[in-house]
Scaffold this motif. Structure first.
Motif, mmCIF file in Angstrom:
data_model
loop_
_atom_site.group_PDB
_atom_site.id
_atom_site.type_symbol
_atom_site.label_atom_id
_atom_site.label_comp_id
_atom_site.label_asym_id
_atom_site.label_seq_id
_atom_site.Cartn_x
_atom_site.Cartn_y
_atom_site.Cartn_z
ATOM 1 N N LYS A 152 -13.402 16.735 -13.234
ATOM 2 C CA LYS A 152 -11.994 16.683 -12.823
ATOM 3 C C LYS A 152 -11.808 15.695 -11.668
ATOM 4 C CE LYS A 152 -8.027 19.344 -11.199
ATOM 5 N NZ LYS A 152 -7.705 18.290 -10.194
ATOM 6 N N HIS A 153 -12.735 15.719 -10.706
ATOM 7 C CA HIS A 153 -12.672 14.801 -9.570
ATOM 8 C C HIS A 153 -12.709 13.349 -10.067
ATOM 9 C CE1 HIS A 153 -14.125 14.069 -5.152
ATOM 10 N NE2 HIS A 153 -13.424 13.056 -5.593
ATOM 11 N N LEU A 154 -13.600 13.063 -11.010
ATOM 12 C CA LEU A 154 -13.697 11.715 -11.570
ATOM 13 C C LEU A 154 -12.420 11.342 -12.317
ATOM 14 C CD1 LEU A 154 -17.368 11.681 -12.904
ATOM 15 C CD2 LEU A 154 -16.478 10.376 -10.966
ATOM 16 N N GLN A 155 -11.872 12.270 -13.086
ATOM 17 C CA GLN A 155 -10.641 11.985 -13.832
ATOM 18 C C GLN A 155 -9.499 11.622 -12.884
ATOM 19 O OE1 GLN A 155 -10.079 11.633 -17.040
ATOM 20 N NE2 GLN A 155 -12.142 12.215 -17.726
ATOM 21 N N ASP A 156 -9.435 12.297 -11.737
ATOM 22 C CA ASP A 156 -8.395 11.981 -10.751
ATOM 23 C C ASP A 156 -8.563 10.553 -10.235
ATOM 24 O OD1 ASP A 156 -7.283 14.492 -11.011
ATOM 25 O OD2 ASP A 156 -8.318 15.332 -9.264
ATOM 26 N N ILE A 157 -9.810 10.147 -9.980
ATOM 27 C CA ILE A 157 -10.086 8.783 -9.521
ATOM 28 C C ILE A 157 -9.743 7.779 -10.613
ATOM 29 C CG2 ILE A 157 -11.969 7.182 -8.931
ATOM 30 C CD1 ILE A 157 -13.257 9.536 -7.388
ATOM 31 N N TYR A 158 -10.130 8.087 -11.846
ATOM 32 C CA TYR A 158 -9.842 7.175 -12.965
ATOM 33 C C TYR A 158 -8.345 6.918 -13.084
ATOM 34 C CZ TYR A 158 -14.548 8.561 -14.665
ATOM 35 O OH TYR A 158 -15.881 8.825 -14.790
ATOM 36 N N ASP A 178 -7.974 5.094 7.917
ATOM 37 C CA ASP A 178 -7.412 4.982 9.264
ATOM 38 C C ASP A 178 -6.390 3.844 9.359
ATOM 39 O OD1 ASP A 178 -8.924 7.088 10.133
ATOM 40 O OD2 ASP A 178 -10.468 5.852 11.102
ATOM 41 N N SER A 179 -6.652 2.751 8.639
ATOM 42 C CA SER A 179 -5.774 1.585 8.743
ATOM 43 C C SER A 179 -4.604 1.625 7.767
ATOM 44 C CB SER A 179 -6.579 0.300 8.522
ATOM 45 O OG SER A 179 -7.129 0.264 7.220
ATOM 46 N N ALA A 180 -4.639 2.567 6.813
ATOM 47 C CA ALA A 180 -3.600 2.607 5.776
ATOM 48 C C ALA A 180 -2.304 3.237 6.269
ATOM 49 C CB ALA A 180 -4.107 3.367 4.560
ATOM 50 N N PHE A 181 -2.373 3.924 7.393
ATOM 51 C CA PHE A 181 -1.192 4.667 7.831
ATOM 52 C C PHE A 181 -0.640 4.156 9.164
ATOM 53 C CE2 PHE A 181 -3.525 7.355 4.881
ATOM 54 C CZ PHE A 181 -2.532 7.578 3.948
ATOM 55 N N THR A 182 -0.785 2.841 9.356
ATOM 56 C CA THR A 182 -0.098 2.169 10.452
ATOM 57 C C THR A 182 1.326 1.844 10.001
ATOM 58 O OG1 THR A 182 -0.775 -0.016 9.689
ATOM 59 C CG2 THR A 182 -2.269 1.122 11.217
ATOM 60 N N PRO A 183 2.250 1.602 10.917
ATOM 61 C CA PRO A 183 3.618 1.246 10.503
ATOM 62 C C PRO A 183 3.657 0.041 9.568
ATOM 63 C CG PRO A 183 3.566 1.785 12.838
ATOM 64 C CD PRO A 183 2.138 1.791 12.382
ATOM 65 N N ALA A 226 -3.018 4.519 -2.287
ATOM 66 C CA ALA A 226 -3.224 4.773 -0.862
ATOM 67 C C ALA A 226 -3.339 6.267 -0.569
ATOM 68 C CB ALA A 226 -2.078 4.164 -0.058
ATOM 69 N N LEU A 227 -2.474 7.054 -1.198
ATOM 70 C CA LEU A 227 -2.510 8.496 -0.964
ATOM 71 C C LEU A 227 -3.782 9.134 -1.513
ATOM 72 C CD1 LEU A 227 1.212 9.418 -1.799
ATOM 73 C CD2 LEU A 227 0.144 9.252 0.458
ATOM 74 N N SER A 228 -4.471 8.417 -2.393
ATOM 75 C CA SER A 228 -5.662 8.979 -3.036
ATOM 76 C C SER A 228 -6.960 8.420 -2.479
ATOM 77 C CB SER A 228 -5.595 8.717 -4.548
ATOM 78 O OG SER A 228 -4.408 9.266 -5.103
ATOM 79 N N LEU A 229 -6.886 7.703 -1.360
ATOM 80 C CA LEU A 229 -8.107 7.169 -0.758
ATOM 81 C C LEU A 229 -9.106 8.275 -0.463
ATOM 82 C CD1 LEU A 229 -6.433 4.639 1.727
ATOM 83 C CD2 LEU A 229 -7.789 4.041 -0.285
#
Length: 279
Positions: free
Chosen positions: A183-189, A233-238, A255-258
Motif C-alpha cells: 500500500k505504501h508503494l502504491q501511494d508513492i506510485y 524543510d524547504s518546500a514550505f517556505t512562502p 509536495a504534500l507527499s514528500l
C-alpha cells in the motif's frame, strides 16, 4: 510505455520542473551526505557530490559521447559534458524540460550538448552510439524495466559503460512485501507517476541477461535518505508555497507527499540502488 502513463509523466514534469528549478535548482535528483548519511552540507553541493561519487564508484575517468536517459532540465548532462569536455545528449518525455535544458546549454556555451523528447524504451539512436549511458533516477518511471535496460545496452558502444541509479524496493528473497508495504508503494506510485519499482537484485539479474560485464551493484540508501528532510524543510517556505499554488494540483500532491519517501527510507522499504557494467 503506455500512452496514458507517458502522458502522465510528461504532464507531471511539464508542470513541476519550473518550480523545482526555482526552489531547488537544476539537479532533479537525490544528494549524497556521506556513506553514513551524517555529513552536513548545502543541498546543491550534496547533489553535485552524488554525481562525483557515482563516477568514482563506477570508475569513470573519461567519456567522449554521453547519453543521459531521463535528463530533466539538463543538470547531469551539462555537468558531465563540462567535466569531460564531451558531447552529451539528454532525453526526456517532457517538452518543457527539453526546451529548458536546451536554453541552459546555450547559456553555458555547451554547444555539443543537445536535448530531445524521446521514449527511453524506444530510443531514436543507432546501435553502439555512446561510450557512457547515464540514467540517474529515471528507471522507476519505466513500465518495462527489461526493455529499458535492453535499449540502454543497445545504444552503448562495445566497452562502454552503463551507470543506472534508481529507486527500488527492498529485496524480497527472504520475505515478500507485506500488504502494508505494498500500500505504501502504491501511494508513492500514484503521486510520482510510477508504474512500479523492483528490487536491486532483480535489476542485477536483468543486467546479467543483457549481458553486461563487470557488473557492480550497491545500495546507497543511508547516504541519500537525509535528502528528503532537506527538501521537506524547504518546500514550505512562502516562495515555495506560492510556486506550488501556481504549479497546479499534481505538483501540490507531490509536495504534500514528500513524507511518503522519507518514511519509505526510514522503514527500509525504499532503497537507492546503483548498477554499473560494461558492454
Amino acid at each position: 510505455m503506455s500512452a496514458t502513463l507517458s502522458e502522465q509523466i510528461q504532464q507531471f514534469y511539464d508542470a513541476s520542473s519550473g518550480l523545482w528549478e526555482q526552489i531547488w535548482g537544476e539537479h532533479m535528483h537525490h544528494g549524497y551526505y556521506g556513506a553514513d548519511g551524517t555529513q552536513k552540507k548545502d543541498r546543491r553541493q550534496a547533489q553535485i557530490d552524488l554525481i562525483e561519487e557515482l563516477l568514482n564508484w563506477a570508475g569513470v575517468q573519461t567519456a567522449e559521447n554521453i547519453l543521459d536517459v531521463g535528463c530533466g532540465i539538463g543538470g547531469s548532462s551539462l555537468y558531465l559534458a563540462q567535466k569531460f569536455n564531451a558531447k552529451a545528449t539528454g532525453i526526456t518525455l517532457s517538452p518543457v524540460q527539453a526546451a529548458r535544458a536546451t536554453e541552459r546549454a546555450l547559456e553555458a556555451n555547451l554547444m555539443r550538448t543537445q536535448f530531445e523528447v524521446a521514449n527511453a524504451e524506444a530510443m531514436p539512436f543507432a546501435d553502439n552510439s555512446f561510450d557512457l549511458v547515464w540514467s540517474l533516477e529515471s528507471g522507476e518511471h519505466m513500465p518495462d524495466k527489461t526493455k529499458f535496460l535492453q535499449e540502454c545496452y543497445r545504444v552503448l558502444k562495445p566497452g562502454g559503460k552503463l551507470i543506472m541509479v534508481t529507486w527500488c524496493h527492498r529485496p524480497t528473497d527472504e520475505s515478500p512485501l507485506t500488504a502494508d508495504e505494498q500500500k505504501h508503494l502504491q501511494d508513492i506510485y500514484r503521486v510520482y507517476c510510477l508504474p512500479y519499482v523492483i528490487s536491486l537484485p532483480e535489476y542485477e539479474a536483468i543486467a546479467h541477461q543483457l549481458p553486461l560485464h563487470n557488473i557492480r551493484t550497491a545500495d546507497w540508501s543511508t547516504a541519500v535518505a537525509p535528502f528528503w528532510n532537506v527538501v521537506i524543510d524547504s518546500a514550505f517556505t512562502p516562495q515555495a508555497l506560492w510556486g506550488l499554488l501556481n504549479a497546479g494540483w499534481t505538483t501540490i500532491q507531490g509536495a504534500l507527499s514528500l513524507g511518503l519517501m522519507r518514511r519509505g527510507y526510514q522503514r527500509g522499504l525504499i532503497r537507492f540502488g546503483l548498477l554499473c557494467g560494461n558492454k
